[in-house]
Structures are given as C-alpha cells and as structure tokens.
Design an enzyme around this catalytic site. Structure first.
Site, PDB file in Angstrom:
ATOM      1  CB  SER A 126      32.478  43.922  47.541  1.00 59.45           C
ATOM      2  OG  SER A 126      33.878  43.775  47.664  1.00 59.45           O
TER       3      SER A 126
ATOM      4  CG  HIS B 261      31.394  39.949  45.974  1.00 64.94           C
ATOM      5  ND1 HIS B 261      31.012  39.038  45.012  1.00 64.94           N
ATOM      6  CD2 HIS B 261      32.448  40.619  45.446  1.00 64.94           C
ATOM      7  CE1 HIS B 261      31.790  39.159  43.958  1.00 64.94           C
ATOM      8  NE2 HIS B 261      32.681  40.116  44.194  1.00 64.94           N
TER       9      HIS B 261
ATOM     10  CG  ASP C 142      35.730  41.797  45.114  1.00 62.97           C
ATOM     11  OD1 ASP C 142      35.372  41.081  44.156  1.00 62.97           O
ATOM     12  OD2 ASP C 142      35.053  42.756  45.544  1.00 62.97           O
TER      13      ASP C 142
ATOM     14  CG  MET D 159      41.511  41.694  43.690  1.00 62.98           C
ATOM     15  SD  MET D 159      41.501  43.510  43.638  1.00 62.98           S
ATOM     16  CE  MET D 159      39.739  43.810  43.479  1.00 62.98           C
TER      17      MET D 159
ATOM     18  CG  HIS E  75      34.962  37.981  41.920  1.00 62.20           C
ATOM     19  ND1 HIS E  75      34.740  39.313  41.612  1.00 62.20           N
ATOM     20  CD2 HIS E  75      35.448  37.416  40.781  1.00 62.20           C
ATOM     21  CE1 HIS E  75      35.063  39.542  40.365  1.00 62.20           C
ATOM     22  NE2 HIS E  75      35.512  38.409  39.836  1.00 62.20           N
TER      23      HIS E  75
ATOM     24  CG  MET F 158      38.867  39.236  40.221  1.00 63.36           C
ATOM     25  SD  MET F 158      38.445  40.876  40.828  1.00 63.36           S
ATOM     26  CE  MET F 158      37.989  40.468  42.501  1.00 63.36           C
TER      27      MET F 158
ATOM     28  CG  MET G 189      33.946  40.973  35.787  1.00 64.82           C
ATOM     29  SD  MET G 189      33.729  41.098  37.573  1.00 64.82           S
ATOM     30  CE  MET G 189      34.432  42.705  37.935  1.00 64.82           C
TER      31      MET G 189
ATOM     32  CG  ASP H 229      31.814  42.477  41.080  1.00 59.63           C
ATOM     33  OD1 ASP H 229      31.716  43.534  41.723  1.00 59.63           O
ATOM     34  OD2 ASP H 229      32.681  41.613  41.305  1.00 59.63           O
TER      35      ASP H 229
HETATM   36  C1  DX5 Z   1      36.268  44.719  41.040  1.00 58.08           C
HETATM   37  C2  DX5 Z   1      35.625  43.852  42.103  1.00 58.08           C
HETATM   38  C3  DX5 Z   1      34.326  44.389  42.570  1.00 58.08           C
HETATM   39  C4  DX5 Z   1      34.433  45.748  43.135  1.00 58.08           C
HETATM   40  C5  DX5 Z   1      33.093  46.285  43.553  1.00 58.08           C
HETATM   41  O1  DX5 Z   1      37.527  44.281  40.781  1.00 58.08           O
HETATM   42  O2  DX5 Z   1      35.398  42.565  41.622  1.00 58.08           O
HETATM   43  O3  DX5 Z   1      33.660  43.494  43.454  1.00 58.08           O
HETATM   44  O4  DX5 Z   1      35.326  45.809  44.175  1.00 58.08           O
HETATM   45  O5  DX5 Z   1      33.338  47.559  44.006  1.00 58.08           O
HETATM   46  P1  DX5 Z   1      32.521  48.813  43.500  1.00 58.08           P
HETATM   47  O6  DX5 Z   1      31.089  48.499  43.820  1.00 58.08           O
HETATM   48  O7  DX5 Z   1      33.101  49.922  44.306  1.00 58.08           O
HETATM   49  O8  DX5 Z   1      32.764  48.936  42.027  1.00 58.08           O
HETATM   50 ZN    ZN Z   2      33.934  41.091  42.822  1.00 62.68          ZN
END
Ligand code: DX5
Ligand code: ZN
Length: 222
Positions: A7, A33, A35, A37, A67, A69, A138, A176
């Site tokens: 990520s 990856h 992320d 958000m 991903h 979110m 998750m 993840d």
């Molecule tokens: C969580 C994310 C993950 C996360 C992974 O909200 O979807 O991808 O950032 O980070 P680590 O490996 O630090 O948990």
């Molecule tokens: Zn993720």
C-alpha cells in the site's frame, strides 16, 4: 504462490515514482495497493483518483489494486480506471446495491472485488461470490495504517478458501491490515493470494530490504 500488494498509503507522494520503481524491482510485488478513504465510510481522508492517475502516468507496468473505502462507491468507480487498474474493490458495507456496483465495475473492463470489515460475516457474499474476482478480508478496521492484525481474520480466510473450493470458484483472496514479517506466513498458509502490507514496507527504515525479507518469507527468494 501469494504475492504482495504494497500500500502506498504512507508513501512520500513527492517521490511516488521512485517508490513504484522500487516495487517493480521485487518480483514478490504483484500489485500496487491504493487506499482511497473519504472521511465518511471511514474516519480518515487519504487521496483520490488524481493520485491513482498520476501513478499510472509514471509509466509503471505494475497492476493496480484500488481499495475504495468510500460511501456509495458506485458514484466513483469509473474515475479509477487506468491502463494499470486490474482490480477495483468496494466494501460490502458501503453498497446498498452491491450486485449492481460489481456489474458496473465489470462493465468498465476491470476486475471487481468486494471487501469485508472484520465484523461482517462471509455469508453476506453468498449471492455474489460467483461474480467477484477478489474477496478482500480486512484484518483491521479500515481507516488507518499501522494497526494490529485481528487474528479472527485467519479463520475467515480459511473459511473463504474452503467455500471457494467447495463451489469450484476462482476468485483471489486478499488480506489487508496489520500484516508484518512476523505473521505473513500464517496469512499465506491460511489461503491468501494477495497480501497487502502498508507500514511494514514503507514505514520500514529500509523498504528495499523489507521487500526482500517478505519475498524470502513467502518462498519467492527474490
Ligand atoms: C486500512 C487500509 C490498509 C492499511 C494497510 O484502512 O485498507 O491497506 O493501510 O496498512 P498496514 O499494513 O500498516 O496495516
Ligand atoms: Zn487497503
């Protein structure tokens, strides 16, 4: 053999091209990856489609695993289609009409994935399992990097792998959150194909060496 999907959540975004070049030097890295958000579905805001498009424009050949979110992700999936985008993953909990959103992603010519929060049962996917290319388990509550792995995710991965076998399906199993050198073998032997790691790679003092150690732990030797 399982591959890593590092990520970029904690990357230095002024040097994203260098980070992608580092990933590309390690055969254990199968995807990048992203992320995304939104501060609504999860209590944090990260980045959106411009970062994913910039990464694609950098010329990297690595496939992307996006991903989302975000609340009501069907509104945004088209923005994340780039020549690199292999998977777009949405949360079961964020979709009122999950079946429709998965079809939307497939219609864009991209593989579709669905993510489950730690408290969400696997059977919520019973009627879409034959339509997904990836199920993302998750192993933390989404929103932040650097959290601790929730051990019940291992049982969930095992049950999912068994259900895939029983139904003769072929979707990839991803995991993840909280994956580190100390638990990656457990995660792989439970049945994960795509192993996402954020802080264990990019917050390491030497990400290059960390990727080599992950490769050795996965038996890749690279
Ligand atoms: C969580 C994310 C993950 C996360 C992974 O909200 O979807 O991808 O950032 O980070 P680590 O490996 O630090 O948990
Ligand atoms: Zn993720």
């Amino acid at each position: 053999m399982a591959k890593l999907s590092p990520s970029i959540l904690t990357a230095d975004f002024t040097r994203l091209g260098e980070t992608l070049a580092l990933f590309a030097r390690h055969p254990v890295v199968g995807w990048v990856h992203f992320d995304v958000m939104d501060g609504a579905f999860v209590p944090n805001i990260s980045f959106g489609a411009p970062v994913v498009r910039s990464a694609a424009a950098s010329g990297t050949k690595l496939p992307f695993d996006v991903h989302l979110m975000v609340a009501d992700p069907g509104r945004y999936v088209a923005d994340y289609v780039t020549p690199n985008t292999e998977y777009i993953v949405v949360h079961q909990e964020a979709c009122t009409h999950l079946d429709r959103v998965l079809a939307q992603i497939r219609d864009l010519g991209v593989k579709c994935g669905v993510a489950l929060n730690p408290a969400t049962p696997l059977d919520t996917l019973d009627y879409v399992l034959d339509k997904v290319d990836q199920v993302l388990v998750m192993s933390v509550n989404p929103g932040f990097g650097g959290q601790s792995f929730i051990p019940s995710a291992l049982d969930k991965i095992r049950a999912l792998a068994e259900s895939r076998r029983a139904h003769g399906l072929e979707f990839a199993i991803a995991v993840d959150g909280g994956v580190k050198e100390s638990n990656i073998r457990d995660v792989a032997s439970a049945g994960a194909d795509i192993i996402i790691a954020g802080s264990a790679v990019l917050n390491n003092a030497d990400p290059d060496a960390a990727l080599s150690r992950f490769a050795a732990l996965l038996g890749d030797g690279a």
